[in-house]
Every structure is written in C-alpha cells, then in structure tokens.
Design a protein around this motif. Sequence first.
Motif, PDB file in Angstrom:
ATOM      1  N   PHE A 192       0.707  -1.171  -0.092  1.00 33.97           N
ATOM      2  CA  PHE A 192       0.044  -0.013  -0.020  1.00 33.97           C
ATOM      3  C   PHE A 192       0.792   1.421   0.067  1.00 33.97           C
ATOM      4  CE2 PHE A 192      -3.313  -2.922   1.543  1.00 33.97           C
ATOM      5  CZ  PHE A 192      -4.062  -2.540   0.756  1.00 33.97           C
ATOM      6  N   PHE A 193       1.966   1.269   0.211  1.00 34.86           N
ATOM      7  CA  PHE A 193       2.982   2.331   0.684  1.00 34.86           C
ATOM      8  C   PHE A 193       4.078   2.527  -0.469  1.00 34.86           C
ATOM      9  CE2 PHE A 193       0.553   1.518   4.600  1.00 34.86           C
ATOM     10  CZ  PHE A 193       0.220   2.601   4.621  1.00 34.86           C
ATOM     11  N   TYR A 194       4.668   1.477  -0.689  1.00 33.32           N
ATOM     12  CA  TYR A 194       5.444   1.368  -1.953  1.00 33.32           C
ATOM     13  C   TYR A 194       5.512   0.194  -2.706  1.00 33.32           C
ATOM     14  CZ  TYR A 194       8.426  -0.419   1.848  1.00 33.32           C
ATOM     15  OH  TYR A 194       8.890  -1.248   3.163  1.00 33.32           O
ATOM     16  N   PHE A 195       5.423   0.578  -4.203  1.00 33.67           N
ATOM     17  CA  PHE A 195       4.765  -0.619  -4.917  1.00 33.67           C
ATOM     18  C   PHE A 195       6.027  -1.394  -5.498  1.00 33.67           C
ATOM     19  CE2 PHE A 195       1.538   2.937  -5.707  1.00 33.67           C
ATOM     20  CZ  PHE A 195       1.078   2.886  -4.383  1.00 33.67           C
ATOM     21  N   PRO A 196       5.618  -2.653  -6.023  1.00 35.73           N
ATOM     22  CA  PRO A 196       6.585  -3.635  -6.758  1.00 35.73           C
ATOM     23  C   PRO A 196       7.300  -2.656  -7.561  1.00 35.73           C
ATOM     24  CG  PRO A 196       4.780  -4.740  -6.483  1.00 35.73           C
ATOM     25  CD  PRO A 196       4.510  -3.260  -5.933  1.00 35.73           C
ATOM     26  N   SER A 197       6.511  -1.863  -8.551  1.00 38.99           N
ATOM     27  CA  SER A 197       7.203  -1.010  -9.411  1.00 38.99           C
ATOM     28  C   SER A 197       6.525   0.304  -9.705  1.00 38.99           C
ATOM     29  CB  SER A 197       7.143  -1.562 -10.861  1.00 38.99           C
ATOM     30  OG  SER A 197       7.704  -0.769 -11.933  1.00 38.99           O
ATOM     31  N   GLU A 198       6.831   1.414  -9.466  1.00 34.70           N
ATOM     32  CA  GLU A 198       6.160   2.508  -9.530  1.00 34.70           C
ATOM     33  C   GLU A 198       6.941   3.705 -10.327  1.00 34.70           C
ATOM     34  OE1 GLU A 198       6.240   5.010  -5.542  1.00 34.70           O
ATOM     35  OE2 GLU A 198       6.517   2.966  -4.713  1.00 34.70           O
ATOM     36  N   LEU A 199       6.210   4.692 -10.889  1.00 30.34           N
ATOM     37  CA  LEU A 199       6.947   5.638 -11.635  1.00 30.34           C
ATOM     38  C   LEU A 199       7.281   6.604 -10.532  1.00 30.34           C
ATOM     39  CD1 LEU A 199       7.352   7.053 -14.518  1.00 30.34           C
ATOM     40  CD2 LEU A 199       5.028   7.950 -14.282  1.00 30.34           C
ATOM     41  N   THR A 200       8.231   7.021 -10.443  1.00 24.87           N
ATOM     42  CA  THR A 200       8.770   8.031  -9.276  1.00 24.87           C
ATOM     43  C   THR A 200       9.257   9.060  -9.903  1.00 24.87           C
ATOM     44  OG1 THR A 200       9.782   7.804  -7.090  1.00 24.87           O
ATOM     45  CG2 THR A 200      11.175   7.065  -9.048  1.00 24.87           C
ATOM     46  N   ALA A 201       9.880   9.609 -11.105  1.00 27.21           N
ATOM     47  CA  ALA A 201      10.267  10.672 -11.542  1.00 27.21           C
ATOM     48  C   ALA A 201      10.176  10.678 -13.066  1.00 27.21           C
ATOM     49  CB  ALA A 201      11.773  10.700 -11.028  1.00 27.21           C
ATOM     50  N   THR A 202      10.158  11.817 -13.780  1.00 32.87           N
ATOM     51  CA  THR A 202      10.048  11.899 -15.090  1.00 32.87           C
ATOM     52  C   THR A 202      10.961  13.039 -15.619  1.00 32.87           C
ATOM     53  OG1 THR A 202       8.236  13.360 -14.919  1.00 32.87           O
ATOM     54  CG2 THR A 202       7.629  11.128 -15.502  1.00 32.87           C
ATOM     55  N   LEU A 203      11.503  12.963 -16.969  1.00 33.45           N
ATOM     56  CA  LEU A 203      12.036  14.180 -17.419  1.00 33.45           C
ATOM     57  C   LEU A 203      11.455  14.468 -18.661  1.00 33.45           C
ATOM     58  CD1 LEU A 203      16.026  13.926 -17.033  1.00 33.45           C
ATOM     59  CD2 LEU A 203      14.402  15.617 -15.892  1.00 33.45           C
ATOM     60  N   PRO A 204      10.886  15.669 -19.052  1.00 32.82           N
ATOM     61  CA  PRO A 204      10.939  16.856 -18.152  1.00 32.82           C
ATOM     62  C   PRO A 204      10.047  16.405 -16.685  1.00 32.82           C
ATOM     63  CG  PRO A 204       9.980  17.622 -20.293  1.00 32.82           C
ATOM     64  CD  PRO A 204      10.358  15.879 -20.229  1.00 32.82           C
ATOM     65  N   GLU A 205      10.409  17.275 -15.855  1.00 30.70           N
ATOM     66  CA  GLU A 205       9.363  17.018 -14.555  1.00 30.70           C
ATOM     67  C   GLU A 205       8.185  17.309 -14.666  1.00 30.70           C
ATOM     68  OE1 GLU A 205      11.300  19.017 -11.237  1.00 30.70           O
ATOM     69  OE2 GLU A 205      10.065  17.980  -9.619  1.00 30.70           O
ATOM     70  N   GLU A 206       7.242  16.402 -14.076  1.00 32.53           N
ATOM     71  CA  GLU A 206       5.833  16.599 -13.857  1.00 32.53           C
ATOM     72  C   GLU A 206       5.373  16.943 -12.464  1.00 32.53           C
ATOM     73  OE1 GLU A 206       3.996  13.285 -15.380  1.00 32.53           O
ATOM     74  OE2 GLU A 206       5.078  13.529 -17.407  1.00 32.53           O
ATOM     75  N   PRO A 207       4.430  17.735 -12.183  1.00 28.51           N
ATOM     76  CA  PRO A 207       3.954  18.157 -10.960  1.00 28.51           C
ATOM     77  C   PRO A 207       3.551  16.939 -10.079  1.00 28.51           C
ATOM     78  CG  PRO A 207       2.580  19.003 -12.501  1.00 28.51           C
ATOM     79  CD  PRO A 207       3.549  18.187 -13.332  1.00 28.51           C
ATOM     80  N   PHE A 208       3.986  17.150  -8.651  1.00 31.30           N
ATOM     81  CA  PHE A 208       3.855  16.248  -7.776  1.00 31.30           C
ATOM     82  C   PHE A 208       2.426  16.161  -7.265  1.00 31.30           C
ATOM     83  CE2 PHE A 208       3.117  14.680  -3.191  1.00 31.30           C
ATOM     84  CZ  PHE A 208       3.807  13.497  -3.266  1.00 31.30           C
ATOM     85  N   ARG A 209       1.766  15.056  -7.540  1.00 29.75           N
ATOM     86  CA  ARG A 209       0.350  14.740  -6.968  1.00 29.75           C
ATOM     87  C   ARG A 209       0.108  14.085  -5.679  1.00 29.75           C
ATOM     88  NH1 ARG A 209      -0.755  14.377 -12.599  1.00 29.75           N
ATOM     89  NH2 ARG A 209      -0.042  12.301 -12.471  1.00 29.75           N
TER      90      ARG A 209
END
Lengths: 276, 341
Positions: B59-76
Amino acid sequence: MAKINPYQPYQVELLKVTEESPSIKTFTMAAPPNFHFLAGQFVEIAVPGKGEAPFTPSSSPYETNYLEVSVAKVGATTEALHSLQPGAILGLRGPFGKDYPLEKFTGKDILLVGGGVGLAPLRSLFLSLVHELHLFNKIRFCCGSRTPDDFIYKEHVFDHWPKIDPKVCLRVTVDRCDDGCWKGPIGVVTKTLDNLDLEIKNSVAVVCGPPIMMKFTTFKLLELGYRPENIYLSMERMMVCGLGHCQHCGLGKHLVCKDGPVFTYQEIKDEPEIWA
Amino acid sequence: MAYHKVKTEAWLDAIFRQAKEKAVYGLKRSGQGLVYQRLREKTDVVLFETRPTEPIKLFFYFPSELTATLPEEPFREEEKRVLLGVKACDLEALKTADFVYRFGDVVEPHYESRRNNTLLIGSDCTQPNPTCFCSLHGRSCYPQDYFDINLSPLNKEVMIETGSPRGEEFLAELNLSLSEVTEADLKLRDKNRREYMEKLKTINTPFEHQKPYSEIVRKSSEATAWKKYGQEMCVQCHACNLGCPTCYCFSFSDLPEKSGMKRYKNWDSCLAASFAQMSSGATPRHNRWERFRYHYYHKFDFLNTSLGFDACTGCGRCIEGCLGKIDKRQVLFDLEKEING
Ligand SMILES: Cc1cc2nc3c(=O)[nH]c(=O)nc-3n(C[C@H](O)[C@H](O)[C@H](O)COP(=O)(O)OP(=O)(O)OC[C@H]3O[C@@H](n4cnc5c(N)ncnc54)[C@H](O)[C@@H]3O)c2cc1C
Ligand code: SF4
Ligand code: SF4
Ligand code: FES
C-alpha cells in the motif's frame, strides 16, 4: 509548500566533452541555479532513459557556473554518456554525501594519492586546497596510471600544477610503458611514497583509486606511520538513490552514500570486505 | 486514547457506508490465507483472524512505480484511503519504512503522501499462523500503538480503541451509537488476548531462545549455520525479501520517452548477486551465504542499532514463502546454539 522529490533529476546542458585518455572523458555541464558542492561529495548523473550513475565532480567547488565529471567508460550508463555531444541534456541530482573535512587539514602536510579515474575527486580537492594554499603546509600529489596514455588531466599534471607554488610537489608514475616514451618512474603508485619529505605525524593522506590500489596504499601509509584516523579513503560501492534509501551501498553498518563516500580508515577498518 | 464498543453489524454497516465515499480496504479469504480487497458493495469481510498473505508495504511502496520523469511533472498527492484489519506485525513494519522514507534526512514524498492519507484501523490477531513468531521478538499479536483505531472482538460487539486524533475524527464521522466499555469488557478482551498469545507460545516452543536476536546475530559472524542455510538450502527465490513487510530496498529503471525519460522505482533484493555488484564485477558479498547473512545483519543488527528494535516483526511471511524451506526461527535458534558452543 512544493514537495521535493529526491529522485527527480534536474535538467542540465552538456557544454563540453574533453577526451582525457582512451577510456576516460571529462564532461563539463552547466550548474543548476544555487548548485554548490564541496570536494569529495558526489552527484548522480543520468543520461535520460539510459541510466544514472554516481560521479564525483572533478572541477573546483569554487566554480559556480559549471561543473565537471571525469568518467571511465565501463558499462551501460557510462557508455551512453561517452556517446554524447555538447548540447545534450543530462539529469543531475545532488550533491550527496560527506566532503573532505578541510578544517581538519589546516596547518598540516597533505598527501594525495590517486590512481586512474580516482584522480577525479582528488583534482577537485587539489583545486580547493590551492585556492587557500596559505592554510596548509606542504602538498604532495602522487598520481599513478596504467600507461602514460591512460593519464588524465595530462596538461595539468605535467605542466601547470607542478609550477603552482614551491609548497606543492607532484610525483607521477606509470605501471608500465611499452614504447619507451615515458621518462619518469615506472611502477605502482605506492613506489612514489618513499622519501616523502613530509612530517608524517602532522600529515593527512587522501587516497582514491581502484580497490586494490587503495588497499596497498593504505597498508603502505600505515607502515610509514600514518594513523588510521589520518588516512582518508573515497569508497566506492554500487549506488542507486545516493541519499540513504535504497541500501545498495551498504558497507557493514555504514551507507557509503550518506556516511561517506569519504571515510577515515579508522571508521571502516573493522568492517568486512572493505576492499571489495 | 479512548475506548468504546458497538455491535459488530453496526460497525460493518458504517464501514460500508464510508466505502461508498472513499477507498476502504478490508480482508477477505483467498486460498489458504487472507488478502486485502477494495470494499464496495456489502460483502464478507474478515475483521480479525490473522495477517494477510501480502505485506502491508504494497500500500505504501509498490513493486514498480513511476517515481520521476524528465521533463519534470508536478507532484500529485495520493488519494485518501482506509485500511481495515491491519495486524500488529504490519503496524510494526511501518515503523521501519517510516524511519527510512519519512523520518530520515531525506523524505520520500510519495511514501509520505500515502502514509498521511491512509487511515490505519488495526485489529487483534486471534488466529496466529503456524509461521507467526512475533512473540519470540517479545511483541504482541494485538496492536499496542501506531494505529488510528484498533478493534478487539467482544462476543457480538467490537471494542474500539482510538489511537490518534485522526482516529477520533473518523469515528465521529461514522456516526455510530457507541456504548461505554465496562471493566468486564476490558477483562474479556485481556483474557482473549492472553489466549492468542498462548497459541503463539505453543506454535513457537521449539524455537525459544535466550539472548535477544540482535545479540545472536551480532555474535555469529563465523557461524557454520550461514553456510548450511544460505549456501546449501537457499535457492535464491527472493521470497524472503519481496514478501517481507520491512524490506524496502529498491533500484531505478530509467526508460526512454520521446522527449525525456520515465524513472521507475522497483523493489530489489539483497539476496541477488547483482545487488551490490559494481561495474568492475567486484562485489562485497560474492557468495550466496554472505548475502543471506547480510539480510539478517541488516534486520537484526544495523537497523536494530538505528531503530532500537529488530526490523523483523515475526510475521512469518519469509518462512511461508521460502522455496528453500528455510525457517528463520530455526536459523536463529541454530545460531544461538552455535554461539553458546
Ligand atoms: C561515490 C562514487 C563516485 C564515483 N565517481 C566516479 C567518477 O568520478 N568517475 C568515474 O568514472 N566513476 C566514478 N564512480 C564509479 C561509477 O559510478 C560507475 O563506474 C558507474 O556507476 C558505472 O555505471 P554504468 O551504468 O556504466 O555501469 P553498469 O555496470 O552498466 O551499471 C551499473 C549501474 O548503473 C545503473 N543503471 C544502469 N542502467 C540503468 C537504467 N536503465 N536505469 C537506471 N539505472 C541504471 C544501475 O544502478 C546499474 O546497476 C563513482 C562511484 C561512486 C560510488
Ligand atoms: S523477516 Fe520474515 S518474519 Fe521478519 S518481518 Fe520480514 S517476512 Fe516477517
Ligand atoms: S526465501 Fe528462502 S530460498 Fe528464497 S531467497 Fe530467501 S532464504 Fe533463499
Ligand atoms: S545509494 Fe541508496 S542507500 Fe546509498
């Protein structure tokens, strides 16, 4: 308040690529606004979509417009980096980790021992030291490389740096030279550590290079009378996050990214497999 | 903070009313064990019994999760959620992840957002699994802290203990007609709890140890048990890391995008040869048994030093999942035997 995502790289432009040796290039990139590092700290550099890896800036911390890293081509990310041209966009995170504690170096004789691409952090340290040369006693910079061709920062090592000040002295050696072009000493870098003309009791030594070189240099320094707390080692470990989350860089109970990468030998000598 | 009680049916009705408005997860039976499901229409939901097969970290950190992008996307920010029926061991496990991701020098904002937006409703574990050994750690199978609300069974009612202001607020939102808890109710709850602990004691009699696990692990660097279990029996399936609620190691995988990249954060495992291997091929833990030992060092020595307790809750998932049929309790038992000579 905007959340800070520590895994998010900052986009920087690659300004210049300098070929140092057949396998090592120096990459000059624009520094992000308010970016400031200290010698010994490292950054994580990403080639977007190819991978990310830790490198220690080799430029002077006093340069605020750009920073440089010198990179050996050894795997996926470094290969991708080596293929880039100026104008490319890189990802940058950091700086991370502990720097060399220059406040403990003041008034002392300083010995730097580096091999191969291990000269990179030492260059940054050396430039910091000469920036405030009056604070330190003698500086001995012992550099080694496999062959004369493999030497990085050739112009500096051979021409500029030896002329900086009488307090500064460089000693260079190569493991081997097949074509006889090398007029200097031949042998591993530990050979340059005899007759140092330093007051060992009032001296600190800083070592960076391949594990085997660090190991034998450390033993040699102990033999010469350096105390374990005066031997500074830049440790390398597999790293991912660079900031204490992922656990890849565990060195016994320490995390190299957070508690290091600069350690005194005293701090880590009892940990298993430090030279791996 | 405060105790109340309410009819079990009324509690469940109120939970299902909430489930219409926000994400509420409860336990259901699946195969041999329990799993979390998103509650929607009224269905069977297990309030007590035991921990689910899957670790709380899902529930808190997933087996695989998108954590950053370039260019940067706003935090949700993450959506609000309620977890119902979280067992003591999984609440304990969150202390380790919180230490790393939430209370360390560098905060992981995705984790923090998930934690901040998740209400934890704990419940007593009434039927420990054969692999459960929280008791051997000196822990209890009923939550004592780290919950917003905790539930204990009382015949046809549930006792509600609030553990945070957030829990109090949630309880008020449920609009239940709550009753006062009596001395007799508390006595009954404590008697029940002693019974659950008795069950655990019986399960774990063969593995009882004298020294704290941290001391055993710290003194056993040379023990032969590491080679027996870590080299001969371990088949390196990674179940003991991936299924463990306190394991938090990860790697990045950067994938190219049209005009930048996507960075995924994926669970990793210190049992893998590649985990600490550098590009030169050199690694501080070449042998499988050294990596097996490191898993113990990390949980029982290094993290114990930082946390003040073992980063192992005794949930037994590593025992349940091990393809090499290694029982962590037996390993620790054998280590103690060896150091005692
Ligand atoms: C503190 C520190 C400072 C260092 N300083 C220097 C230096 O100044 N100069 C120098 O040359 N070397 C330096 N190194 C070593 C350098 O970091 C390694 O040589 C480098 O990591 C090799 O990366 P690679 O991808 O080319 O090699 P590989 O062996 O191909 O990969 C090594 C690791 O890179 C990462 N990686 C690869 N692909 C991806 C991907 N798609 N997505 C995400 N991650 C990926 C992974 O973590 C992978 O395990 C330093 C190391 C440390 C720890
Ligand atoms: S090591 Fe095993 S028993 Fe301990 S928390 Fe992890 S999965 Fe549970
Ligand atoms: S679960 Fe068992 S076999 Fe699998 S990696 Fe862990 S110890 Fe080895
Ligand atoms: S590199 Fe992630 S913890 Fe050190």
